[in-house]
Design a protein around this motif. Structure first.
Motif, PDB file in Angstrom:
ATOM      1  N   MET A   1       0.848  -1.188   0.000  1.00  0.00           N
ATOM      2  CA  MET A   1       0.000   0.000   0.000  1.00  0.00           C
ATOM      3  C   MET A   1       0.886   1.242   0.000  1.00  0.00           C
ATOM      4  O   MET A   1       1.807   1.349   0.813  1.00  0.00           O
ATOM      5  CB  MET A   1      -0.919  -0.014   1.224  1.00  0.00           C
ATOM      6  CG  MET A   1      -2.062   0.980   1.147  1.00  0.00           C
ATOM      7  SD  MET A   1      -3.206   0.831   2.555  1.00  0.00           S
ATOM      8  CE  MET A   1      -3.827  -0.832   2.314  1.00  0.00           C
ATOM      9  N   CYS A  42      -5.711   6.285   8.956  1.00  0.00           N
ATOM     10  CA  CYS A  42      -5.437   5.114   8.119  1.00  0.00           C
ATOM     11  C   CYS A  42      -5.309   3.859   8.968  1.00  0.00           C
ATOM     12  O   CYS A  42      -5.771   2.784   8.570  1.00  0.00           O
ATOM     13  CB  CYS A  42      -4.174   5.341   7.297  1.00  0.00           C
ATOM     14  SG  CYS A  42      -4.376   6.562   5.969  1.00  0.00           S
ATOM     15  N   TYR A  43      -4.697   3.994  10.135  1.00  0.00           N
ATOM     16  CA  TYR A  43      -4.602   2.844  11.037  1.00  0.00           C
ATOM     17  C   TYR A  43      -5.993   2.335  11.402  1.00  0.00           C
ATOM     18  O   TYR A  43      -6.270   1.133  11.346  1.00  0.00           O
ATOM     19  CB  TYR A  43      -3.834   3.221  12.299  1.00  0.00           C
ATOM     20  CG  TYR A  43      -3.793   2.104  13.313  1.00  0.00           C
ATOM     21  CD1 TYR A  43      -2.750   1.185  13.312  1.00  0.00           C
ATOM     22  CD2 TYR A  43      -4.817   1.938  14.245  1.00  0.00           C
ATOM     23  CE1 TYR A  43      -2.727   0.138  14.229  1.00  0.00           C
ATOM     24  CE2 TYR A  43      -4.802   0.898  15.161  1.00  0.00           C
ATOM     25  CZ  TYR A  43      -3.748   0.004  15.150  1.00  0.00           C
ATOM     26  OH  TYR A  43      -3.735  -1.040  16.037  1.00  0.00           O
ATOM     27  N   GLN A  46      -7.772   0.629   8.446  1.00  0.00           N
ATOM     28  CA  GLN A  46      -7.220  -0.698   8.174  1.00  0.00           C
ATOM     29  C   GLN A  46      -7.596  -1.699   9.263  1.00  0.00           C
ATOM     30  O   GLN A  46      -7.906  -2.855   8.972  1.00  0.00           O
ATOM     31  CB  GLN A  46      -5.696  -0.612   8.062  1.00  0.00           C
ATOM     32  CG  GLN A  46      -5.199   0.058   6.785  1.00  0.00           C
ATOM     33  CD  GLN A  46      -3.687   0.169   6.774  1.00  0.00           C
ATOM     34  OE1 GLN A  46      -3.097   0.906   7.550  1.00  0.00           O
ATOM     35  NE2 GLN A  46      -3.050  -0.563   5.878  1.00  0.00           N
ATOM     36  N   VAL A  50     -11.799  -4.033   7.811  1.00  0.00           N
ATOM     37  CA  VAL A  50     -11.760  -5.400   7.278  1.00  0.00           C
ATOM     38  C   VAL A  50     -12.901  -6.249   7.816  1.00  0.00           C
ATOM     39  O   VAL A  50     -13.196  -7.317   7.272  1.00  0.00           O
ATOM     40  CB  VAL A  50     -10.411  -6.087   7.601  1.00  0.00           C
ATOM     41  CG1 VAL A  50      -9.271  -5.382   6.898  1.00  0.00           C
ATOM     42  CG2 VAL A  50     -10.166  -6.118   9.108  1.00  0.00           C
ATOM     43  N   VAL A  89      -6.267   4.001   1.423  1.00  0.00           N
ATOM     44  CA  VAL A  89      -6.574   2.934   2.365  1.00  0.00           C
ATOM     45  C   VAL A  89      -8.056   2.565   2.315  1.00  0.00           C
ATOM     46  O   VAL A  89      -8.413   1.386   2.468  1.00  0.00           O
ATOM     47  CB  VAL A  89      -6.113   3.323   3.794  1.00  0.00           C
ATOM     48  CG1 VAL A  89      -7.032   4.335   4.432  1.00  0.00           C
ATOM     49  CG2 VAL A  89      -5.988   2.092   4.680  1.00  0.00           C
ATOM     50  N   CYS A  90      -8.925   3.531   2.071  1.00  0.00           N
ATOM     51  CA  CYS A  90     -10.358   3.219   1.939  1.00  0.00           C
ATOM     52  C   CYS A  90     -10.624   2.304   0.750  1.00  0.00           C
ATOM     53  O   CYS A  90     -11.527   1.467   0.791  1.00  0.00           O
ATOM     54  CB  CYS A  90     -11.168   4.506   1.805  1.00  0.00           C
ATOM     55  SG  CYS A  90     -11.411   5.405   3.346  1.00  0.00           S
ATOM     56  N   ARG A  92      -8.756  -0.019  -0.234  1.00  0.00           N
ATOM     57  CA  ARG A  92      -8.184  -1.346  -0.019  1.00  0.00           C
ATOM     58  C   ARG A  92      -8.929  -2.191   1.004  1.00  0.00           C
ATOM     59  O   ARG A  92      -8.655  -3.391   1.110  1.00  0.00           O
ATOM     60  CB  ARG A  92      -6.724  -1.203   0.424  1.00  0.00           C
ATOM     61  CG  ARG A  92      -5.799  -0.552  -0.613  1.00  0.00           C
ATOM     62  CD  ARG A  92      -5.710  -1.360  -1.891  1.00  0.00           C
ATOM     63  NE  ARG A  92      -4.770  -0.785  -2.837  1.00  0.00           N
ATOM     64  CZ  ARG A  92      -3.501  -1.157  -2.956  1.00  0.00           C
ATOM     65  NH1 ARG A  92      -3.026  -2.107  -2.164  1.00  0.00           N
ATOM     66  NH2 ARG A  92      -2.720  -0.587  -3.849  1.00  0.00           N
ATOM     67  N   VAL A  93      -9.830  -1.595   1.792  1.00  0.00           N
ATOM     68  CA  VAL A  93     -10.555  -2.402   2.785  1.00  0.00           C
ATOM     69  C   VAL A  93     -11.854  -2.900   2.163  1.00  0.00           C
ATOM     70  O   VAL A  93     -12.448  -2.229   1.318  1.00  0.00           O
ATOM     71  CB  VAL A  93     -10.832  -1.607   4.079  1.00  0.00           C
ATOM     72  CG1 VAL A  93      -9.522  -1.275   4.776  1.00  0.00           C
ATOM     73  CG2 VAL A  93     -11.625  -0.342   3.811  1.00  0.00           C
TER      74      VAL A  93
END
Length: 206
Positions: A1, A42-43, A46, A50, A89-90, A92-93
């Motif tokens: 990422m 972002c933490y 993530q 999920v 990051v949004c 990718r989840v």
């Protein structure tokens, strides 16, 4: 990422505790005051996105505090990195994440959230905005109103002090405000045992 952060404050200080705390409290409605490049946002996306849908409100002026202005940090670049990191990051989840970017002074934004009926709305609130004690106290009091009973409030930079001036001004650091808040609200809070660079508390009652 491909996330881009110019500093490692969050990983150095918060991540070891959050790795244990966030799965335990498993929040769905989150608010952070002070987003900078989006490391904490972002933490949280993530860690939680999920397994569940979440709402995350990010409050910042993206103008920087006194310490950023003294250091000549280009805050427009910081905001661009925040937007890029959060968008990355949004994407990718697997589950929907609603990120509400609230650009403005925290006193006005938090007060407006109360006006909109969000008293007791949030499960998790992270205070990491201005380092000026009066600002931190305002964020704490308004944040407490926005936090639900059983929710957790976290204060960053409890031991932070100004290094850019020869003599530190005691009101230009968060600790006096956090101490004042916890002293006045001690009957309504359960303070966690954790490394004291951050202070963690659960809201017990309104």
């Amino acid at each position: 990422m491909n996330l881009q952060f110019s500093v490692s404050w969050f990983d150095d200080v918060a991540r070891p505790v959050w790795d244990q705390l966030i799965p335990q409290i498993n929040p769905s409605r989150l608010l952070e005051v002070g987003s900078y490049e989006g490391a904490s946002a972002c933490y949280l996306i993530q860690a939680l996105g999920v397994s569940k849908s979440i709402e995350l409100y990010c409050v910042d002026t993206w103008e920087g505090g006194v310490e950023h202005q003294q250091a000549g940090i280009p805050m427009s670049d910081i905001e661009v990195r925040f937007d890029q990191n959060v968008r990355e990051v949004c994407a990718r989840v697997p589950l929907p994440v609603e990120v509400v970017k609230c650009k403005g002074c925290s006193d006005r934004v938090l007060a407006q959230l109360l006006v909109e009926g969000k008293q007791g709305y949030f499960d998790f609130i992270y205070i990491d905005g201005s380092h000026q004690a009066p600002d931190v106290l305002c964020d704490a009091v308004l944040g407490f109103r926005l936090l639900k009973i059983g929710g957790v409030i976290v204060f960053d930079d409890y031991l932070w002090r100004e290094h850019a001036v020869p003599e530190s001004d005691p009101l230009r650091c968060p600790k006096p405000a956090i101490d004042a808040f916890t002293n006045l609200y001690f009957r309504k809070l359960d303070i966690f045992r954790a490394p004291l660079y951050q202070l963690y508390a659960r809201k017990l009652t309104d």
